[in-house]
Design a protein around this motif. Structure first.
Motif, mmCIF file in Angstrom:
data_model
loop_
_atom_site.group_PDB
_atom_site.id
_atom_site.type_symbol
_atom_site.label_atom_id
_atom_site.label_comp_id
_atom_site.label_asym_id
_atom_site.label_seq_id
_atom_site.Cartn_x
_atom_site.Cartn_y
_atom_site.Cartn_z
ATOM 1 N N HIS A 9 10.350 26.764 7.398
ATOM 2 C CA HIS A 9 9.988 25.627 6.559
ATOM 3 C C HIS A 9 8.710 24.974 7.075
ATOM 4 C CE1 HIS A 9 14.474 25.959 6.325
ATOM 5 N NE2 HIS A 9 14.159 26.045 5.058
ATOM 6 N N ILE A 10 7.980 24.311 6.169
ATOM 7 C CA ILE A 10 6.701 23.723 6.576
ATOM 8 C C ILE A 10 6.904 22.622 7.613
ATOM 9 C CG2 ILE A 10 5.507 24.316 4.437
ATOM 10 C CD1 ILE A 10 5.769 21.398 3.584
ATOM 11 N N GLY A 11 8.064 21.961 7.596
ATOM 12 C CA GLY A 11 8.349 20.959 8.611
ATOM 13 C C GLY A 11 8.417 21.573 9.997
ATOM 14 N N GLU A 12 9.023 22.756 10.101
ATOM 15 C CA GLU A 12 9.093 23.471 11.391
ATOM 16 C C GLU A 12 7.700 23.899 11.841
ATOM 17 O OE1 GLU A 12 12.628 26.326 11.639
ATOM 18 O OE2 GLU A 12 12.325 26.104 9.480
ATOM 19 N N VAL A 13 6.913 24.410 10.891
ATOM 20 C CA VAL A 13 5.558 24.869 11.226
ATOM 21 C C VAL A 13 4.709 23.704 11.715
ATOM 22 C CG1 VAL A 13 3.436 25.889 10.300
ATOM 23 C CG2 VAL A 13 5.660 26.820 9.643
ATOM 24 N N GLN A 14 4.850 22.557 11.069
ATOM 25 C CA GLN A 14 4.088 21.385 11.505
ATOM 26 C C GLN A 14 4.416 21.027 12.954
ATOM 27 O OE1 GLN A 14 5.437 17.549 10.589
ATOM 28 N NE2 GLN A 14 3.422 16.626 10.352
ATOM 29 N N GLY A 32 2.653 21.031 18.633
ATOM 30 C CA GLY A 32 2.929 21.370 20.021
ATOM 31 C C GLY A 32 2.118 22.538 20.543
ATOM 32 N N ASN A 33 1.183 23.045 19.718
ATOM 33 C CA ASN A 33 0.364 24.209 20.091
ATOM 34 C C ASN A 33 1.222 25.403 20.502
ATOM 35 O OD1 ASN A 33 -2.124 22.918 19.611
ATOM 36 N ND2 ASN A 33 -2.133 22.017 21.656
ATOM 37 N N GLN A 34 2.375 25.565 19.845
ATOM 38 C CA GLN A 34 3.265 26.684 20.131
ATOM 39 C C GLN A 34 2.899 27.877 19.249
ATOM 40 O OE1 GLN A 34 7.490 25.682 19.955
ATOM 41 N NE2 GLN A 34 6.961 23.526 20.202
ATOM 42 N N SER A 35 3.029 29.057 19.794
ATOM 43 C CA SER A 35 2.862 30.265 18.989
ATOM 44 C C SER A 35 4.143 30.495 18.191
ATOM 45 C CB SER A 35 2.561 31.468 19.876
ATOM 46 O OG SER A 35 1.328 31.284 20.539
ATOM 47 N N PHE A 36 4.021 31.140 17.049
ATOM 48 C CA PHE A 36 5.181 31.301 16.173
ATOM 49 C C PHE A 36 4.953 32.447 15.213
ATOM 50 C CE2 PHE A 36 2.225 28.216 14.441
ATOM 51 C CZ PHE A 36 2.086 28.588 13.110
ATOM 52 N N VAL A 37 5.965 32.774 14.440
ATOM 53 C CA VAL A 37 5.856 33.802 13.406
ATOM 54 C C VAL A 37 6.275 33.215 12.065
ATOM 55 C CG1 VAL A 37 6.203 35.753 14.956
ATOM 56 C CG2 VAL A 37 8.178 34.679 13.884
ATOM 57 N N ILE A 38 5.676 33.737 11.010
ATOM 58 C CA ILE A 38 6.023 33.359 9.640
ATOM 59 C C ILE A 38 6.312 34.642 8.880
ATOM 60 C CG2 ILE A 38 5.201 32.302 7.494
ATOM 61 C CD1 ILE A 38 3.492 30.435 9.102
ATOM 62 N N PRO A 39 7.378 34.684 8.082
ATOM 63 C CA PRO A 39 7.688 35.900 7.312
ATOM 64 C C PRO A 39 6.564 36.264 6.359
ATOM 65 C CG PRO A 39 9.532 34.357 7.293
ATOM 66 C CD PRO A 39 8.369 33.619 7.879
ATOM 67 N N ASP A 82 8.466 42.261 7.158
ATOM 68 C CA ASP A 82 7.436 42.102 8.176
ATOM 69 C C ASP A 82 7.228 40.616 8.505
ATOM 70 O OD1 ASP A 82 7.242 44.829 7.974
ATOM 71 O OD2 ASP A 82 5.402 44.804 6.800
ATOM 72 N N ALA A 83 6.305 40.362 9.417
ATOM 73 C CA ALA A 83 6.055 38.989 9.849
ATOM 74 C C ALA A 83 4.622 38.840 10.321
ATOM 75 C CB ALA A 83 7.025 38.601 10.972
ATOM 76 N N ALA A 84 4.104 37.630 10.254
ATOM 77 C CA ALA A 84 2.759 37.306 10.722
ATOM 78 C C ALA A 84 2.873 36.510 12.012
ATOM 79 C CB ALA A 84 2.006 36.497 9.670
ATOM 80 N N ALA A 85 2.144 36.940 13.050
ATOM 81 C CA ALA A 85 2.176 36.264 14.346
ATOM 82 C C ALA A 85 1.000 35.286 14.433
ATOM 83 C CB ALA A 85 2.101 37.281 15.479
ATOM 84 N N PHE A 86 1.293 34.039 14.836
ATOM 85 C CA PHE A 86 0.274 32.993 14.933
ATOM 86 C C PHE A 86 0.111 32.547 16.382
ATOM 87 C CE2 PHE A 86 1.173 32.934 10.506
ATOM 88 C CZ PHE A 86 0.047 32.419 9.879
ATOM 89 N N GLN A 87 -1.158 32.418 16.795
ATOM 90 C CA GLN A 87 -1.472 31.957 18.151
ATOM 91 C C GLN A 87 -1.496 30.434 18.165
ATOM 92 O OE1 GLN A 87 -3.849 30.568 20.306
ATOM 93 N NE2 GLN A 87 -2.951 31.494 22.127
ATOM 94 N N GLY A 88 -0.762 29.836 19.107
ATOM 95 C CA GLY A 88 -0.564 28.398 19.101
ATOM 96 C C GLY A 88 -1.823 27.573 19.302
ATOM 97 N N GLY A 139 7.882 29.947 26.403
ATOM 98 C CA GLY A 139 7.292 28.668 26.774
ATOM 99 C C GLY A 139 8.165 27.492 26.347
ATOM 100 N N GLU A 140 8.729 27.564 25.159
ATOM 101 C CA GLU A 140 9.609 26.495 24.685
ATOM 102 C C GLU A 140 10.851 26.384 25.570
ATOM 103 O OE1 GLU A 140 11.927 25.156 20.565
ATOM 104 O OE2 GLU A 140 10.820 27.041 20.660
ATOM 105 N N PHE A 141 11.379 27.555 26.004
ATOM 106 C CA PHE A 141 12.533 27.566 26.903
ATOM 107 C C PHE A 141 12.176 26.906 28.233
ATOM 108 C CE2 PHE A 141 14.167 29.901 30.620
ATOM 109 C CZ PHE A 141 15.502 29.525 30.573
ATOM 110 N N LEU A 142 11.007 27.239 28.790
ATOM 111 C CA LEU A 142 10.589 26.653 30.059
ATOM 112 C C LEU A 142 10.375 25.149 29.926
ATOM 113 C CD1 LEU A 142 8.039 29.379 31.275
ATOM 114 C CD2 LEU A 142 10.400 29.039 32.053
ATOM 115 N N TYR A 143 9.783 24.729 28.821
ATOM 116 C CA TYR A 143 9.555 23.295 28.582
ATOM 117 C C TYR A 143 10.877 22.531 28.543
ATOM 118 C CZ TYR A 143 8.532 19.016 25.978
ATOM 119 O OH TYR A 143 8.447 17.714 25.574
ATOM 120 N N THR A 144 11.890 23.142 27.932
ATOM 121 C CA THR A 144 13.174 22.463 27.745
ATOM 122 C C THR A 144 14.031 22.460 29.006
ATOM 123 O OG1 THR A 144 13.144 23.130 25.406
ATOM 124 C CG2 THR A 144 15.249 22.376 26.315
#
Length: 397
Positions: free
Chosen positions: A183-188, A193-200, A214-220, A340-345
């Motif tokens: 969802h766009i709320g998650e992407v925001q 947070g400058n986190q890397s993520f994937v979008i379908p 498939d999926a698109a990989a985004f650099q944070g 990175g998110e795991f380490l942050y938490t």
């Protein structure tokens, strides 16, 4: 009539005006989905975008599904090009007789070409989040090609391409290669947070069907798409990151096919050591499933056979996991695994030491060692065990 009476009458008129700004439902254009394509990148760094809104036509709903009348489409696609999405939406109101209404919008499609531009997706998400009519639950997908093309698809027996796509995304849990909708709320939140993520991703097949795969990989840090993940890589990523998602997995036992329906996937992460240059992360994947199909004459009640099934699944899941880990570390240098998110938490002290060079500079993410272990539990083998042995005798439970 005295002045006092006139004032009273005029005052009453204020409460008799009714819903002065009411718009009849037949006059509303309920935008169900939107698509944005990159038309031009100017020398000064600005962009010309093409915005397409798919609006439902209420007067055409119902009759085709009920079998009577309804020769017109149940939607209309409206497009305009320019630099400002807000300006384009207002411009569209001058070329349609329906007042555009966005509170029911389900999906936003962005072209891959647009997604590869630095920070452009961040600006677009920001626009949709700021609009008071938009919801944070709008699903976001990347089109493998033109985004507008998806909304122009003519899928048989489907009245709204945007709703058809949204339904495909909701059924993603049935396939291990399909990414969970984003969802766009998650992407925001990930962009902030400058986190890397994937979008379908989504594409059009030769038969004009919309395919969700498939999926698109985004650099944070750059906020841009850096590459695509294949079916196998998407499966591997799901095993490493998605909880409670199931789907089929196919293996071979003694050269014969066995299909297992995975009903539960539970990955867990553990930090083994806290050395910046040689950090070790252990990921354990617990899976549960049942045998749904097989070819062969071996009884599924045979313990040795079940052990082979269990081991084959564990090895295949591990191989797919290492495949996407290698791509993330060696090719993309991008933490789409959520380490990175795991380490942050859970290990903020260590994270504070590596965060500035986790995906850039020293790129501690690429230098870390990630180990995967798997454990499969076969819960069910089916309601019956009927096999034919080599002599033609039938054994049944």
């Amino acid at each position: 009539m005295g002045k006092k009476h006139i004032v009273i009458v005029l005052s009453c008129c204020i409460f008799l005006t009714g819903c002065w700004d009411r718009v009849e439902i037949e006059d509303r254009g309920f935008v169900i989905g939107s698509a944005i394509d990159l038309k031009e990148k100017k020398p000064d760094g600005s962009y010309v975008l093409e915005l397409t809104h798919q609006a439902a036509v209420p007067s055409e709903f119902g009759s085709p599904l009920k079998g009577g009348g309804g020769s017109e489409k149940a939607y209309s696609n409206i497009s305009a090009s320019g630099e400002s999405l807000f300006e384009l939406t207002r411009q569209m109101s001058t070329i349609t007789s329906h007042a555009l209404f966005f509170s029911h919008m389900q999906v936003l499609i962005l072209s891959e070409e647009l997604a590869k531009e630095p920070n452009l997706i961040a600006n677009i998400v920001d626009y949709f989040i700021r609009d008071h009519e938009m919801r944070r639950s709008i699903k976001l997908v990347i089109a493998d090609g033109g985004a507008k093309e998806i909304l122009n698809s003519k899928v048989e027996n489907e009245h709204l391409p945007a709703l058809y796509l949204e339904s495909l995304m909701d059924n993603a849990y049935k396939n291990t290669e399909s990414m969970k909708p984003v969802h766009i709320g998650e992407v925001q939140e990930m962009l902030l947070g400058n986190q890397s993520f994937v979008i379908p991703k989504v594409n059009m097949t030769d038969k004009n069907y919309i395919q969700y795969k498939d999926a698109a990989a985004f650099q944070g840090m750059s906020h841009k798409m850096v590459d695509s993940l294949s079916d196998e890589e998407s499966k591997g990523l799901n095993f490493l990151t998605q909880h409670n998602q199931g789907g089929p997995i196919k293996i071979k036992i003694d050269g014969q096919m066995v299909a297992v329906e995975l009903s539960d996937i539970k990955p867990s992460i553990r930090l083994v050591n806290k050395h910046k240059n040689t950090a070790e992360i252990a990921i354990t994947i617990d899976l549960e499933g049942r045998i749904t199909e097989r070819i062969g004459d071996m009884s599924v009640l045979n313990d040795a056979y079940l052990k082979k099934v269990k081991k084959a699944i564990e090895e295949k899941v591990k191989a797919m996991s290492y495949q996407v880990i290698a791509k993330a570390q060696d090719e993309l240098h991008t933490d789409i695994l959520g380490i990175g998110e795991f380490l942050y938490t859970y290990h903020y002290g260590f994270w504070s030491k590596v965060k500035d060079n986790w995906e850039t500079g020293e790129n501690y993410f690429s230098q870390s060692s990630i180990h995967v272990s798997t454990d499969v539990k076969i819960e069910m083998v089916g309601s019956a065990d009927k096999v034919t042995n080599t002599k033609g005798n039938r054994n049944s439970r």
